[in-house]
Design a protein around this motif. Structure first.
Motif, PDB file in Angstrom:
ATOM      1  N   GLN A   2      21.562  -3.298 -77.539  1.00  0.00           N
ATOM      2  CA  GLN A   2      22.376  -4.478 -77.775  1.00  0.00           C
ATOM      3  C   GLN A   2      21.860  -5.622 -76.916  1.00  0.00           C
ATOM      4  O   GLN A   2      21.591  -5.450 -75.732  1.00  0.00           O
ATOM      5  CB  GLN A   2      23.839  -4.227 -77.438  1.00  0.00           C
ATOM      6  CG  GLN A   2      24.505  -3.196 -78.348  1.00  0.00           C
ATOM      7  CD  GLN A   2      25.976  -3.081 -78.069  1.00  0.00           C
ATOM      8  OE1 GLN A   2      26.549  -3.871 -77.333  1.00  0.00           O
ATOM      9  NE2 GLN A   2      26.613  -2.088 -78.663  1.00  0.00           N
ATOM     10  N   LEU A   4      22.789  -9.531 -75.790  1.00  0.00           N
ATOM     11  CA  LEU A   4      23.829 -10.558 -75.804  1.00  0.00           C
ATOM     12  C   LEU A   4      23.182 -11.925 -75.807  1.00  0.00           C
ATOM     13  O   LEU A   4      22.408 -12.245 -74.917  1.00  0.00           O
ATOM     14  CB  LEU A   4      24.729 -10.425 -74.581  1.00  0.00           C
ATOM     15  CG  LEU A   4      25.829 -11.485 -74.474  1.00  0.00           C
ATOM     16  CD1 LEU A   4      26.852 -11.254 -75.578  1.00  0.00           C
ATOM     17  CD2 LEU A   4      26.494 -11.438 -73.114  1.00  0.00           C
ATOM     18  N   ASN A  22      18.180 -17.600 -83.265  1.00  0.00           N
ATOM     19  CA  ASN A  22      18.969 -16.403 -83.578  1.00  0.00           C
ATOM     20  C   ASN A  22      18.459 -15.649 -84.798  1.00  0.00           C
ATOM     21  O   ASN A  22      18.330 -14.421 -84.787  1.00  0.00           O
ATOM     22  CB  ASN A  22      20.434 -16.772 -83.783  1.00  0.00           C
ATOM     23  CG  ASN A  22      21.137 -17.128 -82.484  1.00  0.00           C
ATOM     24  OD1 ASN A  22      20.550 -17.049 -81.415  1.00  0.00           O
ATOM     25  ND2 ASN A  22      22.391 -17.527 -82.594  1.00  0.00           N
ATOM     26  N   LYS A  26      16.917 -11.803 -85.117  1.00  0.00           N
ATOM     27  CA  LYS A  26      17.461 -10.783 -86.012  1.00  0.00           C
ATOM     28  C   LYS A  26      16.373 -10.173 -86.883  1.00  0.00           C
ATOM     29  O   LYS A  26      16.415  -8.985 -87.202  1.00  0.00           O
ATOM     30  CB  LYS A  26      18.573 -11.382 -86.880  1.00  0.00           C
ATOM     31  CG  LYS A  26      19.858 -11.654 -86.112  1.00  0.00           C
ATOM     32  CD  LYS A  26      20.868 -12.427 -86.940  1.00  0.00           C
ATOM     33  CE  LYS A  26      21.428 -11.619 -88.087  1.00  0.00           C
ATOM     34  NZ  LYS A  26      22.491 -12.357 -88.814  1.00  0.00           N
ATOM     35  N   GLU A  31      18.795  -4.720 -85.226  1.00  0.00           N
ATOM     36  CA  GLU A  31      19.972  -4.041 -84.685  1.00  0.00           C
ATOM     37  C   GLU A  31      20.701  -4.846 -83.627  1.00  0.00           C
ATOM     38  O   GLU A  31      21.762  -4.425 -83.158  1.00  0.00           O
ATOM     39  CB  GLU A  31      19.562  -2.694 -84.081  1.00  0.00           C
ATOM     40  CG  GLU A  31      18.837  -2.773 -82.739  1.00  0.00           C
ATOM     41  CD  GLU A  31      17.359  -3.128 -82.842  1.00  0.00           C
ATOM     42  OE1 GLU A  31      16.663  -3.025 -81.814  1.00  0.00           O
ATOM     43  OE2 GLU A  31      16.907  -3.503 -83.940  1.00  0.00           O
ATOM     44  N   LYS A  33      22.993  -7.545 -81.553  1.00  0.00           N
ATOM     45  CA  LYS A  33      24.275  -8.199 -81.770  1.00  0.00           C
ATOM     46  C   LYS A  33      24.228  -9.591 -81.158  1.00  0.00           C
ATOM     47  O   LYS A  33      23.786  -9.761 -80.025  1.00  0.00           O
ATOM     48  CB  LYS A  33      25.421  -7.394 -81.150  1.00  0.00           C
ATOM     49  CG  LYS A  33      25.697  -6.069 -81.843  1.00  0.00           C
ATOM     50  CD  LYS A  33      26.926  -5.396 -81.259  1.00  0.00           C
ATOM     51  CE  LYS A  33      27.248  -4.116 -82.011  1.00  0.00           C
ATOM     52  NZ  LYS A  33      28.488  -3.485 -81.486  1.00  0.00           N
ATOM     53  N   PHE A  35      26.683 -12.776 -80.302  1.00  0.00           N
ATOM     54  CA  PHE A  35      28.090 -13.122 -80.165  1.00  0.00           C
ATOM     55  C   PHE A  35      28.269 -14.630 -80.186  1.00  0.00           C
ATOM     56  O   PHE A  35      27.470 -15.370 -79.614  1.00  0.00           O
ATOM     57  CB  PHE A  35      28.651 -12.558 -78.858  1.00  0.00           C
ATOM     58  CG  PHE A  35      28.666 -11.062 -78.803  1.00  0.00           C
ATOM     59  CD1 PHE A  35      27.538 -10.369 -78.397  1.00  0.00           C
ATOM     60  CD2 PHE A  35      29.790 -10.346 -79.165  1.00  0.00           C
ATOM     61  CE1 PHE A  35      27.539  -8.984 -78.347  1.00  0.00           C
ATOM     62  CE2 PHE A  35      29.802  -8.969 -79.108  1.00  0.00           C
ATOM     63  CZ  PHE A  35      28.670  -8.279 -78.706  1.00  0.00           C
ATOM     64  N   CYS A  45      25.226 -15.407 -86.099  1.00  0.00           N
ATOM     65  CA  CYS A  45      26.258 -14.648 -85.389  1.00  0.00           C
ATOM     66  C   CYS A  45      26.613 -13.362 -86.132  1.00  0.00           C
ATOM     67  O   CYS A  45      26.843 -13.360 -87.337  1.00  0.00           O
ATOM     68  CB  CYS A  45      27.509 -15.508 -85.218  1.00  0.00           C
ATOM     69  SG  CYS A  45      28.850 -14.696 -84.329  1.00  0.00           S
ATOM     70  N   THR A  46      26.670 -12.265 -85.382  1.00  0.00           N
ATOM     71  CA  THR A  46      27.090 -10.986 -85.959  1.00  0.00           C
ATOM     72  C   THR A  46      28.481 -10.564 -85.495  1.00  0.00           C
ATOM     73  O   THR A  46      29.158  -9.795 -86.167  1.00  0.00           O
ATOM     74  CB  THR A  46      26.106  -9.864 -85.575  1.00  0.00           C
ATOM     75  OG1 THR A  46      26.116  -9.692 -84.146  1.00  0.00           O
ATOM     76  CG2 THR A  46      24.689 -10.201 -86.035  1.00  0.00           C
ATOM     77  N   ASP A  47      28.896 -11.053 -84.331  1.00  0.00           N
ATOM     78  CA  ASP A  47      30.178 -10.643 -83.750  1.00  0.00           C
ATOM     79  C   ASP A  47      30.894 -11.874 -83.193  1.00  0.00           C
ATOM     80  O   ASP A  47      30.420 -12.481 -82.227  1.00  0.00           O
ATOM     81  CB  ASP A  47      29.968  -9.625 -82.625  1.00  0.00           C
ATOM     82  CG  ASP A  47      29.441  -8.299 -83.138  1.00  0.00           C
ATOM     83  OD1 ASP A  47      28.271  -8.245 -83.579  1.00  0.00           O
ATOM     84  OD2 ASP A  47      30.193  -7.314 -83.093  1.00  0.00           O
TER      85      ASP A  47
END
Length: 217
Positions: A2, A4, A22, A26, A31, A33, A35, A45-47
């Motif tokens: 992960q 950030l 970003n 990706k 994989e 994430k 935020f 943005c994924t989360d």
């Protein structure tokens, strides 16, 4: 794995300097994430996060999402704590700069006061401040026009100018230093309000932002 990433984009702006990479990240690491604030259209943005949401990075790093609107309506700052004894840090994007703050693109002076003086200003004084841009010298030059007798501002300006001459950053600052030198975080002081002809903290914040917007130092 992960990763950030800390962006602070808003629907109506295309700040490539904050989140422009970003989508490429990706592609390279599908994989990961990414935020971003729930009210902002953060590229890639994924989360989505909201005020008070908590994240973790590894076993010892905890991250608290703080809604700090005004520059954009969904702006998120990230308060980071680690091992006991380590000073915390806050990543403030375009809300709080060293000796300055972001323009009121999508918010009001009332919101910026809440973001700066209540939300960020209440963090522990040793908290390191990592902002989104290196504007320190200009910000301190302006701050000295608001408080020409503030020795802390004069001292930090000399320090910042020397840092930049040698190609070094002035970031991070600390919350304590901002409370001493940042005019936007000092608006509760009667002497600062008097300097700009205002009678309340919010009114003074609005006035200082207007002065900064028109300043050509």
């Amino acid at each position: 794995m992960q990763i950030l990433h800390i962006p602070c984009l808003e629907d109506n702006y295309s700040y490539m300097d904050h989140a422009g990479g970003n989508d490429k990240m990706k592609q390279l690491a599908p994989e990961i994430k990414i935020f971003g604030g729930s009210l902002d259209n953060v590229q890639g943005c994924t989360d989505k996060v909201e005020n008070g949401d908590k994240l973790s990075l590894g076993a010892h790093i905890n991250i608290l999402s703080l809604h700090t609107p005004c520059h954009t309506k969904g702006h998120i700052s990230y308060y980071v704590t680690g091992n006991e004894g380590d000073d915390p840090a806050v990543f403030t994007g375009d809300t709080l700069f060293v000796a300055g703050c972001g323009k009121f693109f999508e918010g009001t002076a009332e919101q910026m006061y809440q973001s700066l003086c209540t939300t960020l200003g209440s963090l522990p004084k040793p908290t390191r401040v990592f902002c989104g841009h290196e504007y320190t010298v200009k910000n301190l030059q302006f701050a000295s026009t608001v408080e020409p007798d503030n020795v802390k501002i004069s001292q930090k300006l000399l320090w910042a100018e020397q840092k930049r001459k040698t190609g070094l950053p002035t970031v991070p600052s600390t919350i304590e230093e901002e409370l001493e030198t940042n005019p936007f975080m000092r608006v509760e002081l009667p002497e600062v309000q008097e300097k700009v002809g205002c009678k309340s903290a919010v009114e003074a914040l609005r006035k200082i932002r207007q002065l900064k917007d028109n300043w050509r130092g």
